[in-house]
Every structure is written in C-alpha cells, then in structure tokens.
Scaffold this active site. Structure first.
Site, PDB file in Angstrom:
ATOM      1  N   CYS B  36      -5.046   1.911   6.244  1.00 42.07           N
ATOM      2  CA  CYS B  36      -4.113   3.229   5.738  1.00 42.07           C
ATOM      3  C   CYS B  36      -4.134   4.160   5.372  1.00 42.07           C
ATOM      4  O   CYS B  36      -3.372   4.673   4.405  1.00 42.07           O
ATOM      5  CB  CYS B  36      -2.855   2.536   6.665  1.00 42.07           C
ATOM      6  SG  CYS B  36      -2.200   1.131   6.299  1.00 42.07           S
ATOM      7  N   CYS B 107       3.677   5.652   2.406  1.00 36.96           N
ATOM      8  CA  CYS B 107       3.686   5.347   1.700  1.00 36.96           C
ATOM      9  C   CYS B 107       4.102   3.965   1.439  1.00 36.96           C
ATOM     10  O   CYS B 107       4.176   3.478   0.171  1.00 36.96           O
ATOM     11  CB  CYS B 107       2.604   6.569   0.934  1.00 36.96           C
ATOM     12  SG  CYS B 107       1.474   7.835   1.576  1.00 36.96           S
TER      13      CYS B 107
END
Lengths: 388, 211
Positions: B36, B107
């Site tokens: 990811c 993030c």
C-alpha cells in the site's frame, strides 16, 4: 527563482530553447494571419508558407511526405486521433479489436480503455522484465477483427526501446495498421517511415525544447481515419481549428536544433547515473533495458525507500526528479510500467526517474547521484524494510 | 521553494523526532505494507508500575506525510500513560502538524495505528487483555478502514467501496463494489487479504468483486 535547480525531469517537459522562441515571435506579432486566408491577402500567404515549411521539416525528419503530417495540440491529441480515428473508420468494415502494450503512456492506454467502454475490445500485451513487448504474444493477439496495433517506440518511464522493426513486420504480414507513440523518442532515435512500415506516429514538441501545446501525427497516405475535431477544413480536413502557426514554427525549429552530438551527450549523462547508482549505492535495481533504452532516460529503484520522500528531499537540495511511487501521483496508483515489467509495489514505490535535456551537464549527473546516495542512506536508516 | 505541505510537516519530515528502533521493546506495532506504499513500525518502553510510555521510537517506509505524522505522534505519546496514548487521534496529529493534504490521510493514519498496535502488543504480552477479541463484522470493518481506495485516496469503507461483509466459521467474506477486471482490483484484494488474514480466528478471506 529556479535558476539553481538541476532539472532532471525532461521526460515530463523541457525548457524552451530561446532560439525556438525567437523563431516563433514573428508569427505572433508580424505574420499573425491564419493560413486559410491565403486567397484573401498576402499575410495569409506568408502564414500558410510558414506552416507548410514546418510541416515539411517534420515530414522530412520521418522520411515522409508533408501531406502525411498533421499538427495537433500534442501527443495526447495525436494518440487519441490515431486510435479513435482508425477505430471509427474501420469498425464497420473490419472489426472492433485492437492491441496495445501494457506499458504505454496514458494517452494510448486510457484511449484504449475509453474505446473498450464504447464497445471495442482491447488486448493489453504483456512485456518482459525489461519492458520488451512479447513478440509471440503480438502475433497471437492479432485477429481478423484487429484494426490497429499501438506500441510505443521508447517508454516514457523506463526508457525501453521496442523492436519496432519486428513489430512492424508482423503488422504488415497480418495486414494490420501500426501506430507508434514516439513522444519520447522522436529526434532522439532514428525513425523513418520508408524503412519501417509504421502507419501512424505520435510526436510532440514539449519533449525536445519546443513549445508545449503542439504536436503532430504522421498518417501514412490512404490510412483510413475519421476526424475527431469537426469545424473548418484545416489540416487536410482532418483536424479543424485555427492553425497554431507560431508553435508549428517552434516545433520545426526545435527539431532542427536536436543534433546527434546532443543525443550522445544525453547518453553519457544517462550512463553516468546508471553506472554510478549501481556501483556506489547498495540495493539498486535498473528499470528497463540497459542496452536498448532512450538516450535521455535513467530509471532506478532504490530499495527500502519510498519515492515521494526521495523526490522531496531531492527538491530541498535543488534537484527535480520523478518517481513511480503512488504517493507522487494524483491517482495514488503505483507506476503501471514498473508493475507491468513484473516489479512488485515496493520496486515501483522506490523507483526514481532521471531524464536529461539540453541544459544539463555531466556534472549534474554526478551531483544527482551524490545527493541520492546521502538521501537514500538517511531514509534507509529509518526504514523498517531496510534490515530485511 | 514551494511544497504541498505545511512548514511544520516539512520540519518533521526533514528532521524527524524519535526515529529508530528500540532493542527489546515492551511493545511493538507494525502497520501498513510495501503494497500500500507506506509502512510504519512503532516501539515502546513502558514503566510497569505507572504504565507511562517512557521511550518511544518509530521507523517509516513512507512519504513525507507518513514520516511527519510518525514524528509528531511519538512526540505526543511520550510521557503519557497507555490509556492516554490510546486516545491520540489522527486529527490531533494533523492539527499539530498544521494540517495534512486530505489525499494523504491514508499515509499518515498509519502512524496512529502503529502506536495503537504497539500499545495493544504491550497489553497482550502483559496480560492486560484477558480474552482474545473474536473477529466480528465490526472488527472486519474497522480493519478495512486501513485499506485505501486508490480512486480517491480515502479508505474503502469511507468511500462506500465495500458492499457487504460477513464472518462465519472463520471465513470472512468481503464484497467490493468494483468489477474484477478493474485496474485497482488486484491491489485492493491484496490489501484486504493482508489486513484480515492475520486475525487469530480467521481461516480464510474471500474477496468478491461485483462483476
């Protein structure tokens, strides 16, 4: 403001050459008529002649006739016109299938996907670990229904240069039209339509220190194609709209200024970055082919670090580079090119692209690697992956 | 120079606080994955009597947003009790940093999750959690909040990409509102499997696409 920046993202866009601007200027201020007014007044004749000279200059670089080149707004429009134009012209007569490689740039890839949504069928060809199109796969993919194959000459991201000769021979043998996106290779690599049976070629001025907003599409004589822009009868009735004569003149000038010596210089910078990165920094992988790659492109994965962090640190030190990391792109998708050559997400996220241009020097390559070496070491210190 | 981040984010990115690894930590959390794009490890040393976090460090494989959040979150958590530290939110970190780009929420949220995971690890090791939490639909949905929808940059729960979830006899079924041939389908599937496959009572994860 940016005079001290070492710009190494010349695949995205290049700085305009001032000589190009000088060549363009008269067509903004003195000869600003449109070319279609040639039977009305003399300024129109001058405008028309300038457009024609520019067209001839592009055509002669390809070994083509000037009637085979139309101006567009850039590579996106050129590739859209090539794919959609041929698809529309042949869908009733031949079929609704076309073939593109998996690692094409977005103008081709997303046009292919858009056509799929309109009822066409696309085959997205696999590439090998260096980015070369699977030639056997291409042979098998072409059917009686196939109207077009679109495979780029040089890849925008990893720089791999396809074997267009082999590809064009297959297309010719199977009687299928071939389009190539030469946005990143035009004038940097040889491309001659007398030697290669390519039917459509996408070109752009923005990658060779010309103005942005102008491109060209080579269309081999008698290629069935439907125009996308309706309006006036400009560009052999294939692309309506007031001709962008200053930019066309700029595009021709930009072509004239690219020399073999310059291409060799770019190659030297490219090789310097690749060699130094591989020898001086541990855990680095080259993306793309070592031998058959664009002269201006070096793309490397610095393992265990993330690309956006690298580019930001590089920017703070005055370098502009690009990465295939998802965090760098608005789409938040990791590079489809690195994924396409079989790279995992980590390889894509840590990839950094250095692309060189006229205003770079060999010292820039050295400085970039020196900065990279420090940045990568620092980021690896804090990376939980680095110890694996 | 212009950056898409606040000055505070850049300061923490350039000179992150509390980076590194604690050898023999009392608690450790690892969130995210290279798949990811971001990964964070958080290590804590805890005073056994007061339950105060006396030392905390983090490692990051991530973008500027991720590194800066790791830095600020560890600053905030240091000196707090485990119960206080558990309540630290992403919003708090974001405010402390002078705001983060919304597209980078995914993030940066990982650092918060990393901290919570480290605390949970401590609690499990020290018998502070007496029973293993069974995997319920609620647990599944909470985990899926860490899977990003690449179309928007926000998680797949918030963006209504998950049509249905079910848990039955160790089999978790997740229905994703995307065609199986969608460009992001494989990445989302991989992420979902990773987030759920490691749960102690889950034997299999089925990710089903709508077409």
């Amino acid at each position: 403001m940016f005079e001290n920046v070492i710009y190494l993202d010349n695949a995205a866009c290049t700085r305009l050459d001032e000589r190009v601007l000088e060549a363009m200027k008269p067509y903004f201020f003195d000869i600003y008529a449109v070319a279609t007014s040639e039977f009305g007044y003399s300024m129109g004749i001058d405008a028309k002649e300038a457009l024609q000279r520019s067209r001839e200059s592009i055509a002669s670089k390809l070994g083509a006739d000037s009637e085979e080149v139309i101006f567009t707004s850039g590579s996106t429009e050129s590739s859209n016109t090539a794919l959609k134009g041929v698809a529309l012209a042949l869908k009733e007569k031949k079929g609704k299938h076309f073939v593109v490689s998996k690692i094409e740039d977005f103008p081709v890839l997303n046009t292919a996907k858009a056509l799929e949504r309109q009822g066409f069928n696309a085959t997205f060809l696999d590439v090998d670990a260096e980015g070369f199109v699977d030639i056997e796969g291409l042979k098998n993919a072409i059917t009686k229904e196939t109207v077009l194959v679109s495979i780029q000459q040089g890849n925008q991201e990893i720089g791999t240069v396809q074997d267009l000769k082999a590809i064009s021979e297959i297309c010719k043998e199977k009687d299928v039209l071939l389009h190539t996106d030469a946005t990143h290779s035009f004038t940097r690599l040889p491309l001659n339509v007398k030697e290669l049976p390519v039917d459509l070629i996408t070109m752009s001025a923005h990658t060779i220190h010309g103005p942005r907003g102008i491109g060209a599409l080579y269309i081999r004589k008698d290629t069935p194609i439907t125009k996308l822009m309706d309006g006036g009868f400009q560009e052999f009735n294939l692309r309506a709209g007031v001709e962008n004569i200053p930019s066309a003149v700029g595009f021709a000038k930009a072509i004239e200024l690219v020399t073999e010596e310059e291409n060799q210089r770019l190659k030297a910078m490219r090789d310097r970055v690749i060699d130094k990165a591989l020898s001086e920094i541990p855990d680095v992988t080259l993306n793309g082919s070592r031998e058959r790659r664009l002269p201006q492109n070096a793309n490397l994965t610095f393992h265990y670090v993330e690309g956006e962090s690298v580019t930001l640190h590089m920017d703070m030190r005055g370098f502009a580079v690009s990465t295939g990391s998802a965090c760098f792109s608005r789409s938040l998708e990791a590079s489809h090119v690195i994924r396409g050559i079989g790279g995992d997400h980590e390889r894509a996220h840590g990839s950094v692209r250095f692309t060189f241009g006229r205003y770079n020097h060999i010292e820039d390559a050295d400085a970039a690697i020196e900065a990279m070496s420090e940045i990568v070491a620092r980021l690896r210190e804090i990376s939980p992956l680095a110890r694996k | 120079m212009k950056f898409p981040y606040s000055q505070k984010v850049l300061e923490h990115f350039k000179n992150p606080h509390n980076v590194g690894k604690i050898e023999n930590p009392d608690g450790k959390g690892l969130e995210g994955s290279p798949a990811c794009g971001d990964m964070v490890a958080v290590y804590i040393k805890v005073n056994p009597d007061t339950k105060i976090i006396e030392d905390i460090k983090f490692e990051s494989y991530g973008c500027a947003s991720n590194i800066a959040t790791g830095s600020v979150i560890t600053d905030i958590a240091r000196g707090k009790t485990l119960d206080e530290a558990k309540k630290i939110t992403w919003k708090q970190a974001s405010e402390e940093l002078g705001g983060l780009p919304p597209i980078k929420a995914h993030c940066s949220v990982l650092a918060v999750e990393g901290l919570r995971a480290a605390i949970k690890d401590y609690e499990e090791k020290h018998g502070l959690i007496t029973e293993k939490e069974p995997t319920t639909e609620e647990v599944v949905r909470s985990r899926l909040k860490h899977v990003m929808n690449p179309l928007t940059g926000l998680d797949i729960i918030r963006t209504n990409l998950i049509l249905k979830t079910s848990v039955e006899d160790g089999v978790v079924r997740v229905v994703v509102d995307l065609p199986a041939n969608h460009q992001f389908a494989p990445a989302i599937k991989e992420d979902v499997m990773e987030k759920l496959g490691s749960l102690w009572d889950v034997e299999r994860v089925d990710v089903v696409f709508t077409a």
